[in-house]
Design a protein around this motif. Structure first.
Motif: not given
Length: 178
Positions: A38-54, A73-83
């Motif tokens: 990570x050039x200059x240690x900028x930390x140019x990212x973040x992650x978002x946990x999606x579980x359950x009804x989200x 599309x809801x079915x596709x988003x529910x193909x895994x317990x964690x996104x």
């Protein structure tokens, strides 16, 4: 397992079970993935946990983005317990261009997928044009300087049965010398 073995063994698992790492376990994986170059240690990212009804809200946003059937599309988003949404953050810099910042976010995502795979979780990375749609951006509450790169879908890995050997690249086709 060595990094080499992990890279050679990794496979996308398009069908995963209904268990996923908990938040505490995920934090440890994120800590390790965050050590990516990570050039200059900028930390140019973040992650978002999606579980359950989200995930339902994501499915609705995907339906808006693609003009598709909400239930499908809801079915596709529910193909895994964690996104896990992968977000690149563009930080102003005279030294580090945006493409390089996005590469760091992609590196974190790939590292995280390797760590999850090595821990026995099934993982696949889903991307597409819908990541750029306003409904999907809004659902993730992205800031103006953030770009959604896709989602890691995570769940129980199916039993590893006989797998055809992965077709490896011919390294001579991709490595040149000057």
């Amino acid at each position: 397992m060595s990094a080499l073995e992990s890279m050679l063994r990794r496979r996308s698992q398009s069908k995963v079970g209904q268990n996923a790492p908990d938040h505490a376990e995920l934090l440890r994986f994120v800590e390790a993935a965050g050590t990516v170059a990570d050039h200059s240690s900028m930390r140019p990212w973040r992650l978002i946990e999606l579980r359950g009804d989200t995930r339902d809200r994501l499915g609705e946003a995907l339906a808006q983005a693609q003009g598709g059937d909400i239930a499908k599309m809801v079915s596709k988003a529910r193909r895994a317990p964690l996104l896990i949404a992968i977000v690149a953050i563009h930080r102003p810099s005279d030294k580090v261009p945006y493409w390089e910042q996005e590469a760091v976010a992609s590196g974190v995502a790939h590292g995280l997928s390797l760590l999850l795979d090595e821990a026995g979780w099934g993982v696949f990375w889903r991307t597409g044009n819908q990541t750029r749609h306003e409904a999907v951006r809004s659902m993730h509450r992205l800031a103006a300087n953030e770009q959604l790169l896709g989602w890691l879908y995570v769940g129980d890995a199916p039993p590893r049965q006989y797998e055809k050997p992965r077709k490896l690249v011919n390294p001579a086709d991709h490595l040149t010398q000057l």
